[in-house]
Every structure is written in structure tokens, then in C-alpha cells.
Scaffold this active site. Sequence first.
Site, short mmCIF file in Angstrom:
data_model
loop_
_atom_site.label_atom_id
_atom_site.label_comp_id
_atom_site.label_asym_id
_atom_site.label_seq_id
_atom_site.Cartn_x
_atom_site.Cartn_y
_atom_site.Cartn_z
N ARG A 7 0.84 -1.20 0.00
CA ARG A 7 0.00 0.00 0.00
C ARG A 7 0.88 1.25 0.00
NH1 ARG A 7 -1.46 3.85 3.17
NH2 ARG A 7 -0.47 2.95 5.02
N VAL A 8 0.55 2.16 -0.91
CA VAL A 8 1.15 3.50 -0.90
C VAL A 8 0.00 4.50 -0.76
CG1 VAL A 8 3.26 2.94 -2.15
CG2 VAL A 8 1.18 3.54 -3.42
N SER A 9 0.29 5.65 -0.19
CA SER A 9 -0.78 6.59 0.14
C SER A 9 -1.32 7.37 -1.05
CB SER A 9 -0.29 7.57 1.21
OG SER A 9 0.04 6.87 2.38
N THR A 10 -0.49 7.59 -2.06
CA THR A 10 -0.94 8.38 -3.21
C THR A 10 -0.61 7.69 -4.52
OG1 THR A 10 1.14 9.60 -3.44
CG2 THR A 10 -0.50 10.51 -1.92
N GLN A 13 3.11 7.88 -5.67
CA GLN A 13 4.14 7.07 -5.04
C GLN A 13 4.31 5.74 -5.76
OE1 GLN A 13 2.39 7.31 -0.99
NE2 GLN A 13 4.43 7.92 -0.33
#
Length: 199
Positions: A7-10, A13
Site C-alpha cells: 500500500r502506498v498513500s498516493t 508514489q
Amino acid sequence: MIRYYIRVSTIEQNTIRQDKAISDYLKAKGLPTNYTSYIDKASGKNMDRPQLKAMLEDLKTDDIVIVKSLDRLSRSTKDLLNIVDCIENKNATLLVIDKNIDTKDSYGRFFITILGALAELERTTIVNRVKEGVAIAKEEGKYKGRKQGSIKLHGAELKQFIRDYKAGINKKRLSEIYGVPRTTIYRWIKTLQDRELIN
């Protein structure tokens, strides 16, 4: 089967760092280097992530779920515990690279138990603060009770209620946690649905 959750926040990324972490980890542990990746580009504050849901649904007995760190799964302790429960209910195992946690061994189970205790303590503290606030307001003659169609939950407790509801906690247990009748829980849920805060 090894299932790797990333998982990446944006959207901007990339996942290179997390991809390299699992590749190195699998080689170091002598595990098969082929795995299925599930990638979400979203906040970890809630469970509304399509790839997380897909991974949990795909899990089979003896599968291994690997994450680089616990916050990749969730930033909420309550949601994290629900995810771990789901993994264990499927008779699968969770491995966390950064902390070297393996839910198959005693240390891993102990760590998760501590997380559960902390989450329960946090929830109890919030509920007690609200009760103390109501008692003080009553003494000062400022407490007017709950109006029909309103929710006297604010800030952290409101967010916790929404998380608890989305996590699937039944209405009987919700009424016990928040110290209100079950009819009030139904009314809160209806109000939150009308406000489109929950589905």
C-alpha cells in the site's frame, strides 16, 4: 501461496521499495520467490481498499500474507486486528518484514494480543471520557440529552464508532461498548447513512 500486500498513500508514489523488501526477505528466508501482489494506492485509515478486500477473499488455508510493515495493512489498531482475525480465520499466516512478526509463532501471537489490549484500552478510555463529560454537564444543568436524529458522538469517539460499525461489530455489542440502548445504535446508523458517512 504467498500473497504480498503493498500500500502506498498516493497515486504518485511507487512501490519499488516495498517490492525490493519482499524480494530480499524471501531470498533470506529461503522461501519461494514467486508471489501474488495486491497493490492499493490509498490511505490506510480505513478498510475501504479494493485490493485488500480481494486479498482477504482470495486467502486459502496455509497461505502466507506478507507486508513490509504493519502500517501498510492499517493505521488503525482496531482495523489491523480485524484484518489479522480474517487472516487467521482462513488458517493463513501473517508475516511482517520490518518487525519480523510471524503469527504462527508465540511471539507473533503475543504481539497481536498486546495490540488487542491497547485497542480495547483506547476504546474504554474514550467511552469513559464521554460519560464523565455527560455527568459534568448534568451537574451544571447543561445536558439536554440526545435529540431525535442527532448523534452525540464527536471527534475521536464518532470516528471510532464508524470504524467499529464498518468492522462488522454487531449492534448488541455496539450498544454495550457505547452504553446506549440498541434502538439508539439503529438511529445513529440511520443518521450516518443519511449523511453518507457510512454505507
